[in-house]
Scaffold this active site. Structure first.
Site: not given
Ligand code: BGC
Length: 772
Positions: A356-357, A487, A600
């Site tokens: 989703w980035d 997360e 986080k």
């Molecule tokens: C983040 C996610 C992100 C992923 C890839 C994770 O550490 O919490 O939001 O999509 O990294 O960058």
């Protein structure tokens, strides 16, 4: 944190060879062109610490996963971007000793990433155990013009020996592996190989996925400017061209290698070698210097469109250009089947897949700094995956065209299997809808909605409709068992961000349907038909959810609650955490993290950033103070959102501090993880901190708006953006905003809520409103 990169406005410079930093530098000095890319591995052999990485966009392997307890609905595989054929390899033997910097005394070592012109150089003097010394200068790039082509020039000069046989082998080697492979398997099979004079063609096939990739290299070796004839060498998945000569001190040996990578994604399998021959012929006809010139000219255009200039702070200037450079190396928007992995072409982590980035963080950068097609192709990527998203949802028990986009994907299929993320981090669906809104808000391109957007939105809306349930206790719609962007909480009920986003998606879908119905009636009928939409019934259902969604809120503090029960947690603040306890994800057990109130990454605040116009400044302030004091920013995606919101709250100091957390994240290896690869997607967040944060840029009612401030550490900053066919350069000084309109079209722009007309040329507006 490291501090070894030399400050420079246009170059990334490393001086002196420290093997402990090599893997970090391999990431930092990576090059790429949107279709292929590579870590800055050495051309010659290296037996020290290294992470070998050559990547070809879209080519992946479905690695079998290791899971303790298999849950129904899990995908079968975790996609991995593959370490592909090494095309930079050059073996040097002096007498019977291989040149290997790990076994040499290395002096005058210098690596430079020239960001202005888009190439990497490395130079050094190496003295082997027998005291024989050579001087090397190497230069290479992946052509941004012809993205199937790469080229390198490697020059070697013996410094202190004669009558010794020097052997030079320029090779391509497909016998490579991924560091990150679950069963230590090699992922490539050889299909065929050919040698034709000084050109090598190696055709490999990925196991399981059956992608064919043909890597070819034409090697030319000159000794004191005289071309020498080469002898072919070959073994399993390996081809090379070699020469052995008696050299003496001061002789100059030049190796030129023109390379191509062609894949079955873009060419018929049967003609891959033949097409490679044509590509290699064409590129070789131009030669290294001409290829480099075209490439550098193309970079000049990219910089005209996307540069940010910071006056008075070289470290900041270097950092922002590095971020922009890497973003432009990762994605060029030429191919709607490609996307942006969190590590781009700089490492294996995150499997090179799409997260989703892209929608939440990267879209704004490409919208402002590249032709409209580029951001559009990122959206079309998801459109093309709509059917897979519908299948993905149906595997989980959803029906009637509900679409759940994957959390992690290469080709539209989910390939992540931690239940709390795969099944529960469903907010990604909302980010995909938000990106459509953001694109249309920025470009005004409503035709996108009729052609692609509405169908995607309907699938997403149907998912939310089925994902919520009516709570008789609350007399509201609720959403249970989700993981928000934070997360450090899993399986929570009523994550405020997810509920907010879901309701917004439902509302937006109905609005979009109305726009399409009115402005593109024919396409509207097609969409209804394709999606089998019962407009009246479904819209009514969705609207009911919009008006009756439950949003957790705390009366005492006046903040939105990240999720139900958040206030039951022990309310400790980040400032009370001892430094040695951080980062929590390395110091605490997962169980302890989950029970704590530490966050986080931006979650409620992510929502307030997306939908900022829906909230009073005072509400934003309360939520910001509450959540910022609990956020540990252990995702690099987090600080940019806090920076933008702090800027909005006129907290210039903190806006700047949050910006600093990601600006040099990789250059200074802040988190001790740059060796795995660069944080490409968070680089877009750094860009946002400057443009949306410090310059306060927004698009509202089809107009650009700025509410700038100048960080006191800088003398001024300027950036270039494209907006609806107009290219603007915006310069922010301590008292003024100077806008240069490079096109013939006059633009109306809001500055601190005052409307100004900006015709072609330069306009200087003081913050007190006077036009100078
Ligand atoms: C983040 C996610 C992100 C992923 C890839 C994770 O550490 O919490 O939001 O999509 O990294 O960058």
């Amino acid at each position: 944190m490291k501090n070894y990169i030399k400050p420079d406005e246009w170059n990334i410079i490393e001086e002196g060879f420290d093997p402990h930093l090599n893997k970090i530098s391999e990431s930092i000095f990576s090059i790429g062109n949107g279709r292929m890319g590579q870590r800055a591995n050495f051309e010659e052999a290296y037996s020290g610490e290294t992470l070998q990485g050559n990547y070809v966009a879209g080519i992946y392997y479905p690695d079998k996963t290791r899971v303790g307890w298999w849950k129904n609905g899990y995908p079968e595989y975790f996609a991995k971007v593959l370490n592909a054929t090494n095309w930079v390899g050059i073996d040097i033997r002096i007498g019977d000793e291989t040149l290997d910097l790990n076994n040499c005394k290395v002096t005058a070592f210098k690596r430079v990433l020239n960001m202005k012109e888009g190439y990497l150089t490395r130079s050094f003097i190496a003295e082997n155990k027998n005291g024989k010394a050579v001087k090397v200068i190497a230069k290479r790039f992946c052509s941004i013009i012809d993205d199937e082509v790469g080229a390198l020039h490697y020059q070697l000069v013996p410094l202190n020996f004669e009558n010794i046989v020097l052997s030079v082998t320029s090779f391509i080697d497909g016998d490579v592996k991924n560091e990150d492979s679950n069963y230590d398997e090699k992922f490539w099979n050889e299909v065929s190989k050919e040698q034709d004079k000084n050109t090598d063609y190696l055709l490999l096939k990925t196991k399981k996925t059956d992608f064919d990739v043909c890597t070819s290299a034409r090697s030319t070796i000159l000794i004191n400017n005289e071309s020498v004839s080469l002898s072919p060498v070959m073994s399993e998945k390996y081809l090379g061209q070699t020469v052995k000569v008696n050299v003496k001190q001061g002789d100059v040996i030049d190796v030129y290698k023109i390379v191509s990578n062609l894949t079955s994604e873009n060419h018929e399998k049967q003609v891959l070698i033949e097409r490679s021959k044509q590509v290699i012929d064409q590129a070789s006809a131009k030669g290294f210097e001409q290829l480099l010139k075209e490439h550098s000219d193309a970079w000049a255009v990219k910089w005209q469109e996307s540069d940010i200039v910071i006056a008075g702070d070289v470290a900041a200037q270097q950092a922002i250009r590095f971020n922009i450079f890497q973003l432009n190396q990762t994605y060029t928007g030429k191919d709607a089947r490609l996307n942006i992995g969190p590590k781009g072409f700089t490492g294996e982590k995150y499997g090179g897949s799409t997260y989703w980035d892209t929608e939440a963080y990267c879209i704004p950068f490409y919208l402002s700094t590249a032709p409209q097609e580029v951001a559009k192709n990122l959206l079309v990527y998801r459109y093309k995956h709509l059917q897979k998203a519908i299948e993905n949802a149906s595997k989980l028990g959803f029906k009637d065209g509900a679409a759940l986009y994957p959390m992690v994907t290469m080709n539209g299929e989910e390939c992540h299997n931690e239940w709390e993320i795969t099944f529960e981090e469903i907010h990604r669906n909302g980010a995909i809808a938000f990106a459509i809104f953001n694109y249309v808000r920025y470009t005004g391109d409503e035709s996108y909605l009729s052609e692609y957007g509405l169908e995607v939105l309907i699938g997403i809306a149907r998912f939310w409709k089925q994902r919520v349930n009516w709570s008789t206790e609350k007399n509201k719609y609720v959403m249970l068992g989700v993981t928000g962007p934070n997360e450090y909480e899993n399986n929570v009920n009523n994550n405020w961000y997810t509920n907010t986003l879901a309701a917004w998606c439902l509302k937006y879908t109905v609005e979009v349907a109305e726009i399409v119905k009115e402005k593109y009636p024919e396409q509207y009928q097609n969409v209804i038909l394709n999606a089998n939409l019962n407009a009246e019934l479904e819209f009514a259902d969705w609207t009911k959810i919009v008006t009756n969604m439950y949003y957790p809120y705390d009366e005492n503090t006046g903040v939105f609650l990240q999720q139900d029960g958040f206030m039951d947690k022990e309310q400790i603040l980040v400032k009370d955490l001892a430094a040695e306890e951080r980062p929590l994800n390395q110091k605490w057990s997962w169980d302890r993290i989950l029970r704590s109130g530490f966050i986080k990454q931006a979650d409620v605040l992510q929502g307030m950033y997306f939908f900022e116009d829906d909230y009073e400044l005072e509400t934003l302030r309360k939520n910001f103070d509450f959540y910022e004091s609990r956020t540990v920013h252990e995702s690099s995606l987090s600080p940019c959102v806090h920076s933008i919101l702090a800027a909005k709250l006129n907290d210039e100091q903190r806006a700047y501090e949050f910006y600093l957390r990601t600006a040099r994240l990789d250059l200074d290896d802040y988190n001790n993880d740059t060796e795995d690869g660069l944080h490409i997607t968070s680089m877009a967040g750094t860009w946002m901190s400057i443009v949306e944060g410090f310059a306060g840029m927004r698009v509202r009612n089809n107009q650009l708006k700025f509410s700038p401030f100048l960080p006191k550490q800088w003398d001024s900053f300027s950036f270039t953006i494209g907006f609806r066919g107009v290219q603007l350069k915006i310069k922010i000084t301590i008292r003024q905003i100077i806008i240069t309109n490079n096109s013939g079209q006059t633009l109306e722009v809001l500055i601190f809520n005052e409307l100004y007309s900006i015709p072609k040329g330069e306009k200087v507006i003081s913050y007190n409103g006077t036009v100078v």
